[in-house]
Design an enzyme around this catalytic site. Structure first.
Site, PDB file in Angstrom:
ATOM      1  N   GLU A 226       0.770  -1.333   0.052  1.00  0.00           N
ATOM      2  CA  GLU A 226       0.161   0.005  -0.110  1.00  0.00           C
ATOM      3  C   GLU A 226       0.948   1.212   0.060  1.00  0.00           C
ATOM      4  O   GLU A 226       1.878   1.228   0.667  1.00  0.00           O
ATOM      5  CB  GLU A 226      -0.842   0.104   1.242  1.00  0.00           C
ATOM      6  CG  GLU A 226      -2.358  -0.420   0.652  1.00  0.00           C
ATOM      7  CD  GLU A 226      -3.249  -0.411   2.051  1.00  0.00           C
ATOM      8  OE1 GLU A 226      -4.466  -0.981   1.890  1.00  0.00           O
ATOM      9  OE2 GLU A 226      -2.932  -0.181   3.278  1.00  0.00           O
ATOM     10  N   HIS A 250      -6.313 -12.105   4.748  1.00  0.00           N
ATOM     11  CA  HIS A 250      -6.387 -11.663   3.467  1.00  0.00           C
ATOM     12  C   HIS A 250      -5.201 -12.796   2.558  1.00  0.00           C
ATOM     13  O   HIS A 250      -5.603 -13.395   1.833  1.00  0.00           O
ATOM     14  CB  HIS A 250      -6.025 -10.439   3.117  1.00  0.00           C
ATOM     15  CG  HIS A 250      -7.201  -9.465   3.633  1.00  0.00           C
ATOM     16  ND1 HIS A 250      -8.413  -9.930   4.088  1.00  0.00           N
ATOM     17  CD2 HIS A 250      -6.993  -8.192   3.982  1.00  0.00           C
ATOM     18  CE1 HIS A 250      -8.994  -8.827   4.569  1.00  0.00           C
ATOM     19  NE2 HIS A 250      -8.095  -7.890   4.602  1.00  0.00           N
ATOM     20  N   LYS A 336       2.755  -1.337   4.592  1.00  0.00           N
ATOM     21  CA  LYS A 336       2.001  -0.053   4.342  1.00  0.00           C
ATOM     22  C   LYS A 336       3.021   0.984   4.188  1.00  0.00           C
ATOM     23  O   LYS A 336       4.208   0.803   4.315  1.00  0.00           O
ATOM     24  CB  LYS A 336       1.274   0.296   5.723  1.00  0.00           C
ATOM     25  CG  LYS A 336       0.111  -0.830   5.992  1.00  0.00           C
ATOM     26  CD  LYS A 336      -1.122  -0.002   6.632  1.00  0.00           C
ATOM     27  CE  LYS A 336      -2.357  -1.120   6.631  1.00  0.00           C
ATOM     28  NZ  LYS A 336      -3.315  -0.372   5.828  1.00  0.00           N
ATOM     29  N   ARG A 346       2.868 -14.401  -7.564  1.00  0.00           N
ATOM     30  CA  ARG A 346       4.038 -14.451  -8.494  1.00  0.00           C
ATOM     31  C   ARG A 346       4.517 -15.649  -8.260  1.00  0.00           C
ATOM     32  O   ARG A 346       5.135 -16.341  -7.351  1.00  0.00           O
ATOM     33  CB  ARG A 346       5.244 -13.391  -8.234  1.00  0.00           C
ATOM     34  CG  ARG A 346       4.959 -12.075  -8.100  1.00  0.00           C
ATOM     35  CD  ARG A 346       5.866 -11.158  -8.013  1.00  0.00           C
ATOM     36  NE  ARG A 346       6.572 -10.748  -9.163  1.00  0.00           N
ATOM     37  CZ  ARG A 346       6.493  -9.737 -10.078  1.00  0.00           C
ATOM     38  NH1 ARG A 346       5.450  -8.964  -9.589  1.00  0.00           N
ATOM     39  NH2 ARG A 346       6.907  -9.747 -11.119  1.00  0.00           N
ATOM     40  N   MET A 379       2.809 -13.781 -18.206  1.00  0.00           N
ATOM     41  CA  MET A 379       3.705 -14.900 -17.942  1.00  0.00           C
ATOM     42  C   MET A 379       4.792 -14.517 -18.576  1.00  0.00           C
ATOM     43  O   MET A 379       4.769 -14.060 -20.081  1.00  0.00           O
ATOM     44  CB  MET A 379       3.161 -16.042 -18.943  1.00  0.00           C
ATOM     45  CG  MET A 379       3.939 -17.315 -18.840  1.00  0.00           C
ATOM     46  SD  MET A 379       4.166 -18.399 -17.559  1.00  0.00           S
ATOM     47  CE  MET A 379       2.883 -19.337 -17.721  1.00  0.00           C
ATOM     48  N   ASP A 398       0.516 -11.424 -22.360  1.00  0.00           N
ATOM     49  CA  ASP A 398      -0.126 -10.520 -21.345  1.00  0.00           C
ATOM     50  C   ASP A 398      -1.827 -10.675 -21.332  1.00  0.00           C
ATOM     51  O   ASP A 398      -2.297 -10.314 -22.604  1.00  0.00           O
ATOM     52  CB  ASP A 398       0.469  -8.982 -21.662  1.00  0.00           C
ATOM     53  CG  ASP A 398       0.046  -8.163 -20.753  1.00  0.00           C
ATOM     54  OD1 ASP A 398      -0.855  -8.418 -19.811  1.00  0.00           O
ATOM     55  OD2 ASP A 398       0.562  -7.178 -20.809  1.00  0.00           O
TER      56      ASP A 398
HETATM   57  C1  BG6 Z   1      -8.130  -4.179   5.296  1.00  0.00           C
HETATM   58  C2  BG6 Z   1      -7.126  -3.725   6.270  1.00  0.00           C
HETATM   59  O1  BG6 Z   1      -8.914  -5.562   5.770  1.00  0.00           O
HETATM   60  O2  BG6 Z   1      -7.641  -4.344   3.919  1.00  0.00           O
HETATM   61  C3  BG6 Z   1      -6.772  -2.312   5.971  1.00  0.00           C
HETATM   62  O3  BG6 Z   1      -7.632  -3.488   7.554  1.00  0.00           O
HETATM   63  C4  BG6 Z   1      -6.370  -2.387   4.399  1.00  0.00           C
HETATM   64  O4  BG6 Z   1      -5.513  -1.946   6.489  1.00  0.00           O
HETATM   65  C5  BG6 Z   1      -7.397  -3.095   3.440  1.00  0.00           C
HETATM   66  O5  BG6 Z   1      -6.055  -1.293   3.874  1.00  0.00           O
HETATM   67  C6  BG6 Z   1      -6.681  -3.365   1.995  1.00  0.00           C
HETATM   68  O6  BG6 Z   1      -8.040  -3.600   1.239  1.00  0.00           O
HETATM   69  P1  BG6 Z   1      -8.084  -3.563  -0.302  1.00  0.00           P
HETATM   70  O7  BG6 Z   1      -9.102  -4.215  -0.857  1.00  0.00           O
HETATM   71  O8  BG6 Z   1      -8.042  -2.166  -0.576  1.00  0.00           O
HETATM   72  O9  BG6 Z   1      -6.678  -4.200  -0.723  1.00  0.00           O
END
Ligand code: BG6
Length: 484
Positions: A226, A250, A336, A346, A379, A398
């Protein structure tokens, strides 16, 4: 749609998540005809004492930007907002929930006078500390009691606990009140288009089937970046850190879909069985396969303690102890305040044995799945450099979604997942044993970080993160390729 009424309750209706994600997702579903106005009512519930109209006004700007809206669009927004009623009450006393039940029942009695079922969906856009009491109140006051059929379902957001013990405790508390098929643990990464594409890619393409293993794959990276920091969420974030915020949920879900075995069928239970198995096959994380970082300036947030060691960056190698993956490092990385916003899978393939082109330095085959932004799969291949000489060059096959699927709107993750909860499809939701297995992987490391046994190294905002992470990647055998 089934006959009868559908009542959607957004708990924590005046909070950030509800405004930014839940209501907009409901609006998109409404606009596309998935929430028929003669069946559906949406109830916002929170502690703040405001009127229906005040809530509607607060939501308006999150549903549509006035300045580009046509009168027709504004009309759709206003019709949607009029499906919303607001009920205020506390999260730990029955009064508010009784009132809520009364409102829902009123809607149901209008709709269900002749026949039809009563469907009640409770969306927890709430801090996890109130999950147990809110679940209790719903169970006591608000579950569907109609003889005409229907259901009661709850949707809960992460964080589900802070470690194995607290997560299990929460699961037990909620599990005593609701059955597993009623509980939807949402992980919005499972609603992303290219995450949902993973199983199709792996199991519907002959090309990948024989290659997807330790004989051919050198390493796998799952990377989340991010380009902004904790932005006013420092107070929350400091309690959790990047592993609990992004990786344990995630990225581990993405990992499951990359690494799991082929499910018996597409039934949600079959898919989730395989996810649990691969999570249980992950070996304990080694100390020298972890790099933690914290961006400079993170502690300037007044809600973050001056001596915080909470990581805002982590790179961790997972090793899977099974026939398919032994020896293949899965490098899971999240940060972050980095230089870009990007999430990628990847998959790097091994060198060609007996290479006659001496092109290995040029690069390996690498298959990249870009989850966001701008969904794509490409790829990296070695091809002949076009021209008279016989030399090789790295190029790409692509598939960029923007080009290939022009005019197709890719649905928002939350939109898709909320529709699944209405339809009763749990495939893209986290089952209790999956949650447990994912906490088992990270809890020992998290406890040591909490005790201060691992230090977060500082990195510059806008950078690639700590240099130690690149060293770890190299040590894991990743070979930098050119192009892209
Ligand atoms: C959330 C986190 O679950 O997911 C955040 O708490 C993060 O910190 C966000 O920014 C990211 O989600 P996305 O969908 O924008 O990648």
């Amino acid at each position: 749609s089934e006959n009868g009424s559908l009542s959607i309750v957004v708990l924590g209706a005046s909070g950030d998540l509800a405004k930014k994600k839940t209501f907009p997702a409901l609006f998109h579903l409404y606009r596309q005809g998935f929430l028929p106005p003669d069946e559906v009512r949406i109830f916002g519930y929170a502690r703040t004492k405001i009127s229906d109209d005040e809530l509607r006004n607060r939501l308006h700007g999150y549903l549509i930007k006035d300045k580009d809206a046509s009168p027709e669009q504004l009309d759709v927004v206003s019709k949607f907002l009029h499906l919303i009623k607001y009920v205020s009450g506390s999260y730990d006393s029955e009064d508010g929930f009784r009132l809520l039940d009364k409102e829902i029942s009123e809607h149901e009695s209008l709709k269900n006078s002749a026949e039809g079922s009563s469907r009640r969906l409770f969306y927890f856009a709430l801090p996890p500390s109130v999950y147990p009491s809110v679940s209790k109140m719903i169970k006591a006051c608000c579950v569907n009691k109609s003889d005409l059929g229907g259901w009661t379902r709850i949707v809960v957001e992460k964080p589900f606990g802070k470690d194995l013990k607290s997560a299990e405790q929460l699961s037990t508390q909620i599990g005593e009140l609701f059955d597993e098929p009623q509980i939807y643990r949402i992980d919005h990464y499972l609603g992303k288009e290219l995450v949902q594409n993973m199983l199709v890619l792996r199991f519907a393409n002959r090309l990948f089937l024989p290659l997807w293993n330790r004989d051919n794959i050198a390493n796998v990276q799952i990377v989340f970046r991010e380009d902004f920091g904790t932005d006013g969420r420092g107070g929350y974030f400091d309690q959790y850190g990047i592993i609990r915020d992004i990786i344990q949920n995630h990225l581990l879900q993405v990992f499951c879909l990359v690494a799991m075995e082929k499910p018996v069928s597409l039934k949600p239970e079959h898919i989730r069985d395989e996810k649990v198995k691969v999570l249980q096959s992950v070996l304990p994380i080694k100390d020298d396969e972890v790099v933690l970082g914290q961006y400079e300036g993170y502690r300037d947030d007044p809600t973050v303690p001056d001596n915080s060691n909470t990581p805002t960056f982590a790179s961790v190698i997972l090793r899977v102890h099974n026939e398919r993956w032994e020896g293949v490092p899965f490098i899971i990385k999240a940060g972050k305040a980095l230089g870009s916003r990007k999430a990628d899978i990847r998959v790097q393939f091994k060198d060609v044995p007996g290479d006659i082109f001496k092109c290995q330095k040029q690069g390996r085959n690498e298959f990249v799945i870009r989850l966001q932004p701008q969904e794509a799969m490409y790829m990296k291949l070695t091809v002949k450099q076009p021209g008279l000489e016989m030399s090789t060059v790295q190029s790409e096959l692509d598939l960029s979604y923007i080009q290939r699927y022009q005019g197709v709107t890719i649905p928002e993750a939350y939109e898709r997942l909320i529709l699944d909860t209405i339809r009763g499809d749990q495939q893209h939701f986290v089952r209790r044993d999956e949650l447990k297995a994912s906490w088992e992987i990270f809890t020992p490391l998290l406890h040591r970080i909490d005790k201060g046994e691992f230090k977060s190294v500082p990195y510059k905002p806008g950078s690639r993160g700590p240099a130690e992470a690149d060293e770890l990647l190299e040590k894991a055998g990743y070979v930098q390729t050119h192009g892209y």
